[in-house]
Design a protein around this motif. Structure first.
Motif, PDB file in Angstrom:
ATOM      1  N   GLN A 261      -4.504  -2.892 -16.366  1.00 50.70           N
ATOM      2  CA  GLN A 261      -3.265  -2.089 -16.754  1.00 50.70           C
ATOM      3  C   GLN A 261      -3.755  -1.007 -16.462  1.00 50.70           C
TER       4      GLN A 261
ATOM      5  N   GLY B  26      -3.920   0.151 -13.112  1.00 55.67           N
ATOM      6  CA  GLY B  26      -2.536  -0.145 -12.332  1.00 55.67           C
ATOM      7  C   GLY B  26      -2.930  -1.125 -11.052  1.00 55.67           C
ATOM      8  N   LEU B  27      -3.943  -2.097 -11.379  1.00 54.44           N
ATOM      9  CA  LEU B  27      -4.169  -3.118 -10.113  1.00 54.44           C
ATOM     10  C   LEU B  27      -2.907  -4.107  -9.873  1.00 54.44           C
ATOM     11  N   ASN B  28      -2.825  -4.178  -8.465  1.00 58.99           N
ATOM     12  CA  ASN B  28      -1.783  -4.812  -8.154  1.00 58.99           C
ATOM     13  C   ASN B  28      -1.955  -6.300  -7.733  1.00 58.99           C
ATOM     14  N   GLY B  29      -3.288  -6.782  -8.188  1.00 53.84           N
ATOM     15  CA  GLY B  29      -3.539  -8.497  -8.169  1.00 53.84           C
ATOM     16  C   GLY B  29      -4.903  -8.239  -7.622  1.00 53.84           C
TER      17      GLY B  29
ATOM     18  N   SER C 177      -9.102  -7.045  -5.780  1.00 53.70           N
ATOM     19  CA  SER C 177      -8.985  -5.223  -5.775  1.00 53.70           C
ATOM     20  C   SER C 177     -10.702  -4.581  -5.727  1.00 53.70           C
TER      21      SER C 177
ATOM     22  N   ASN D 185      -8.727   2.662  -5.071  1.00 53.61           N
ATOM     23  CA  ASN D 185      -8.129   1.606  -5.814  1.00 53.61           C
ATOM     24  C   ASN D 185      -7.378   0.675  -4.487  1.00 53.61           C
TER      25      ASN D 185
ATOM     26  N   PHE E   8      -6.077  -2.791  -3.203  1.00 55.27           N
ATOM     27  CA  PHE E   8      -5.591  -4.085  -3.263  1.00 55.27           C
ATOM     28  C   PHE E   8      -5.718  -5.068  -1.846  1.00 55.27           C
TER      29      PHE E   8
ATOM     30  N   ASP F 149      -3.239  -0.342   4.268  1.00 57.86           N
ATOM     31  CA  ASP F 149      -3.294  -1.936   3.871  1.00 57.86           C
ATOM     32  C   ASP F 149      -3.374  -2.703   4.896  1.00 57.86           C
TER      33      ASP F 149
END
Length: 170
Positions: free
Chosen positions: A114, A117-120, A123, A136, A138, A169
């Motif tokens: 949290q 702010g990790l998206n999954g 990472s 940061n 993902f 990405d």
């Protein structure tokens, strides 16, 4: 990428493996910190992220780069506890320190996940020698790109941070 002077959030870990004492980011200032956030049941983590993290540990001197795994479970909580992780780390021969992200009392997303702010998972977090979060990401990044970014942070003049181009990405 950010050149902000904001210090990366501290890790919130319940239990550590492969280290004699708990690790804090503050204690690692002066070194680049690589954090691989993973889940042991995540196919991308097992096939790409963890092997890459092991290669990073082997490629850079510990005096320059600290490598940490963060087991951040946001699904299948019942089967990914500390005992299962201990066996997993042994079977996959993971020797760098790994912490278990602290569970949240406000839902399935653990506290460090949290805070960043990790998206999954997988990472990758890169923290510079002054403790500032610089990446940061993902998903998977190729070894050449990751090695280049870490190398830049190792030699960077901390008073004049490198302004990286955004990492696309996959």
């Amino acid at each position: 990428m950010s050149k902000d002077d904001e210090i990366a959030p501290e890790l919130q870990v319940d239990q550590w493996f492969s280290t004699a004492a708990p690790i804090s980011l503050a204690s690692l200032r002066g070194r680049v910190v690589v954090i691989h956030a993973f889940q042991m049941l995540c196919p991308g983590c097992v096939s790409h992220g963890l092997p890459q993290t092991t290669r990073i540990r082997e490629a850079f001197a510990e005096r320059d780069v600290a490598v940490i795994g963060l087991h951040t479970v946001f699904e299948h909580h019942a089967v990914m506890g500390a005992e299962a992780l201990k066996v997993f780390l042994h079977e996959y021969r993971i020797t760098f320190p790994v912490g278990i992200d602290q569970a949240s009392d406000q839902g399935p997303i653990p506290r460090t996940m949290q805070a960043y702010g990790l998206n999954g998972t997988p990472s990758l977090l890169l923290i510079d020698r002054l403790g500032r979060l610089r990446l940061n990401h993902f998903g998977h990044l190729d070894d050449l790109r990751v090695g280049s970014l870490i190398g830049q942070l190792v030699v960077e003049d901390v008073e004049r941070p490198i302004d990286w181009a955004p990492v696309a990405d996959p």
